[in-house]
Design a protein around this motif. Structure first.
Motif: not given
Length: 601
Positions: A522, A84-85, A44-46, A42, A108
Motif C-alpha cells: 500500500s 491509487m488503490g 478513490n476516483n482517480y 477505482d 495498488n
C-alpha cells in the motif's frame, strides 16, 4: 564512451521511428485508456477526469497519470498509475496503446497472474513497474521477448516458481527487482552493470549474492575434496615416514625407546594440527556443500530417524487424562484451529487450566511434533510457552500447554467489529520487548542456537499480564546443531536473520496494525523507512497521543532496521533487544502515567 552514447542515441531514433510507423492512428490509444478505466476498480476516483467526450487532439494528455509523446497528440508515452488503490487484474487494454514505453502500476491491489503474452501487449516497453501488488503465479517467459526493456520491477508480490533463464538475453536490461516474492531455483546470469535484487526469496540460488546451486556445489565439493584428500595423504605419508625413521634409528634401551617414541609422536601431532588448520575452513565449507548435495537422501534418512526418535518418546501425560480434561475433546471446549491440529481448553483434576493441541494427522507432522517436544521439554524461559506434557498413543499425538488467558496477539491487533478490545501503548511495548527478549535468548543463550523461522502475531500468546509467550516451534532450525546426527544437518541454518525480519514485521504490526508485507503493498516502504516521521499516517490511531512520539519513532527505526532487504545488514536479535531495553525503562511502572492510557475507550 562516445561510441556507447552514439549507439544509444541511434537506438532511441530507431525506437521512435518504429513506434511512429506502428501508431499513426491515435484512436487505438483512446480505446486503450477506455479499456483500462473499464477493467479496473477505482475506489478513490482517480479516473474522474478521464472524460472521453472531448474530441480535441491531445485531450487524453490531461488525464491523471497519462504522459503523451506530444501535448497536442493523442499518443500515450507513459502510464503512471502508482499508489491509487486500483483493484482488478492486469489491464490487457494496454495492448491498444500503440507506442507506450513506460508502465507504472506499482503499490495498488492488482491480483491474478501476469499475462503470458506480455511482448504482444507491450511491444515497445522500456520500463515496467508492477511492484507492491498481489500478483500470483509464475513469471512469464515471454518477458524475454520484450527486447527494449531497461527496467523491470516485480518485487513485493506473491509470485512463485523459477525466474526464466532467458531473461539473461535482455541485453538492454539495467534494473531488475524480484525481491519479496516466493521464487525458487537458480537466478539468470546477467551481464555486468545490471542492478538486481532477489532479497527475501529464500529458495533462490546462484548469482553473486546467493548460495551456490547444486551444480556449482558439486564442482566446488569435488575441487575441495581433492585438496582435502591431498592433505590427508600427506599427513599419512608423514606418519609412516616418522614411524620408519623411528624404527630404524632408536636405541635398544627401553627408556630411550619410550622417549624417542613420544618425541616423534608429538612432532607428528603438531604437523597434523598444522595441516588441519590449513584445510579446516575449506573442509567445513565442502562438508556443508556435500550435505546440501545429499539433501534429498538426508531428508529421507532424517525422516526415518525422526520416526525412530518418535518411537523412543515416552508419553508424559496419558490420553485418558486429556480426554477427561477436555470432555472427550468436545467442540464446546475448542478454542482454535491451526494447520497442525485443533486446540482445546481443558481442566486438570487439581483445577489447573491447560490448552491441548490435538494433531490432525500424526504421520504428516512428525517433524513438527518432534521439534516442539524436543525444544519445549528442554528449554524454559518466561517468554516461551510452557509445555506441560505430551502424549503418544496409537495414532494420537497431543501436546498440553499452560493456558494463556489473553489468547493470540493477532486477536488484539485485528479484533472483530463486534469486539471492543484495544491494546494500550505500554502493553504494546511490553509485548515487543518480551518477544525480543525471548528470541535473543533462543539465538544467543541456548546451546543449539534455536531459530524459530515462523514468528508472527498468530504464534505469540499473551498471559494474564500481557506477557508474551512464543509458541509453534514446528519449523525451528538450529545455528549450532549436534552435527553427529543427521537431524542436525537437516535442521541447520547459518544465522537468525529470518527471525529478525519477522520480528520487525510484528513490531510494525504492533505500531501500525499492519505487517510489513501489507504495508509494502500500500505504501512505498523505502520512503517510509528512510524517515520514521512519514509513518504518522499509518500509525494505529489507538497509539497516538501526547508523550508517545519519541517512543514510536524509536521503535519504528528499530523495525526498519530489522526488515532491511539484505539479511547481512540486519542487526542480531541481541542487538535489537539491547536497543529496545532503553525504551521507557526509566519508568518503574508502565501504567503509571496518564498519557499512556487510551482515553475514551
Amino acid at each position: 564512451m562516445a561510441f556507447q552514447i552514439k549507439r544509444d542515441f541511434l537506438f532511441q531514433i530507431f525506437l521512435f521511428l518504429s513506434m511512429l510507423m506502428a501508431g499513426q492512428s491515435t484512436d487505438t490509444d483512446i480505446l486503450c485508456l477506455k479499456s483500462i478505466k473499464n477493467s479496473l476498480e477505482d475506489p478513490n476516483n482517480y479516473f474522474q477526469n478521464w472524460n472521453f467526450n472531448n474530441k480535441t487532439e491531445g485531450f487524453i494528455c490531461w488525464f491523471t497519470g497519462v504522459e503523451c509523446w506530444h501535448p497536442d497528440e493523442n499518443r500515450v508515452l507513459n502510464l503512471k498509475l502508482s499508489n491509487m488503490g486500483l483493484k482488478g487484474q492486469f489491464p490487457r487494454g494496454l495492448q491498444y496503446c500503440s507506442s507506450i514505453t513506460g508502465v507504472d502500476l506499482s503499490l495498488n491491489e492488482l491480483s491474478g497472474p501476469i499475462p503470458s503474452d506480455m511482448s504482444t501487449i507491450l511491444k515497445y516497453v522500456t520500463a515496467m513497474d508492477i511492484s507492491g501488488n498481489k500478483f500470483t503465479g509464475e513469471i512469464p517467459i515471454d518477458f524475454a521477448n520484450c527486447t527494449y526493456l531497461n527496467s523491470l520491477k516485480l518485487d513485493r508480490n506473491m509470485l512463485s516458481g523459477h525466474i526464466p533463464q532467458e531473461f539473461s538475453l535482455l541485453n538492454r536490461l539495467k534494473v531488475f527487482d524480484f525481491s519479496d516474492n516466493d521464487l525458487s531455483g537458480p537466478v539468470p546470469m546477467f551481464q555486468r552493470g545490471v542492478v538486481s535484487n532477489y532479497a527475501n526469496n529464500y529458495k533462490l540460488c546462484g548469482g553473486v549474492s546467493l548460495a551456490p546451486c547444486s551444480g556449482d556445489k558439486f564442482h566446488q565439493a569435488l575441487k575441495g575434496g581433492l585438496i582435502v584428500g591431498f592433505a590427508l595423504s600427506l599427513t599419512c605419508y608423514i606418519v609412516v615416514t616418522y614411524y620408519i625413521s623411528y624404527s630404524s634409528s632408536v636405541p635398544h634401551v627401553q627408556l630411550k625407546k619410550k622417549k624417542y617414541r613420544n618425541s616423534h609422536l608429538n612432532k607428528v601431532k603438531e604437523l597434523g594440527k598444522y595441516i588441519s588448520s590449513i584445510t579446516s575452513k575449506g573442509t567445513q565449507s565442502i562438508a556443508n556443500h556435500m550435505h546440501e548435495l545429499l539433501h534429498p537422501q538426508l531428508v529421507e534418512k532424517g525422516s526415518k530417524e525422526i520416526s525412530m526418535l518418535m518411537e523412543r518418546l515416552t508419553s508424559t501425560i496419558w490420553l485418558e487424562e486429556l480426554r477427561d480434561a477436555t470432555d472427550c475433546f468436545a467442540m464446546d471446549n475448542a478454542i482454535g484451529v491451526g494447520k497442525m491440529g485443533m486446540m482445546y481448553q481443558g481442566f486438570l483434576p487439581n483445577g489447573q487450566l491447560l490448552a491441548v493441541k490435538r494433531l490432525f494427522d500424526s504421520r504428516s507432522f512428525k517433524r513438527q511434533f518432534l521439534l516442539e517436544t524436543a525444544i519445549l521439554c528442554k528449554y524454559r524461559h518466561k517468554n516461551i510457552v510452557p509445555l506441560l506434557g505430551f502424549c503418544i498413543e496409537e495414532k494420537e499425538r497431543l501436546l498440553a500447554y499452560a493456558y494463556m488467558s489473553n489468547g493470540r496477539l493477532s486477536k488484539w491487533l485485528h479484533p472483530l467489529e463486534s469486539e471492543v478490545i484495544r491494546l494500550k501503548w505500554h502493553d504494546r511495548i511490553k509485548i515487543a520487548l518480551g518477544i525480543a527478549r525471548g528470541l535473543a535468548w533462543l539465538h544467543h543463550t541456548c546451546d543449539f542456537g534455536i531459530v524459530h523461522f515462523n514468528i508472527c502475531s498468530q504464534c505469540i500468546l499473551l498471559d494474564d499480564n500481557f506477557e508474551p509467550k512464543i509458541s509453534n516451534f514446528g519449523e525451528a532450525k538450529f545455528m549450532n546443531p549436534n552435527i553427529e546426527d543427521h537431524l542436525g544437518v537437516i535442521f541447520k541454518v547459518n544465522d537468525g536473520k529470518k527471525d529478525v525480519y519477522d520480528f520487525g514485521s510484528v513490531l510494525l504490526e504492533l505500531i501500525t496494525g499492519k505487517t510489513y508485507n501489507e504495508l509494502s503493498r500500500s505504501y512505498d516502504t523505502y520512503n517510509l523507512c528512510s524517515n520514521p516521521l512519514s509513518f504518522y499516517n499509518v500509525i494505529d490511531k489507538s497509539v497516538t497521543g501526547e508523550g508517545l512520539e519519541n517512543e514510536v519513532c524509536t521503535l519504528l527505526k528499530i523495525a526498519c532496521e530489522c526488515v532491511h532487504p539484505f539479511p547481512d545488514q540486519r542487526p542480531t536479535m541481541l542487538e535489537v533487544y539491547n536497543n529496545m531495553k532503553n525504551v521507557r525503562m526509566d519508568r518503574n511502572d508502565y501504567g503509571g502515567e496518564e498519557s499512556d492510557t487510551l482515553r475514551g475507550l
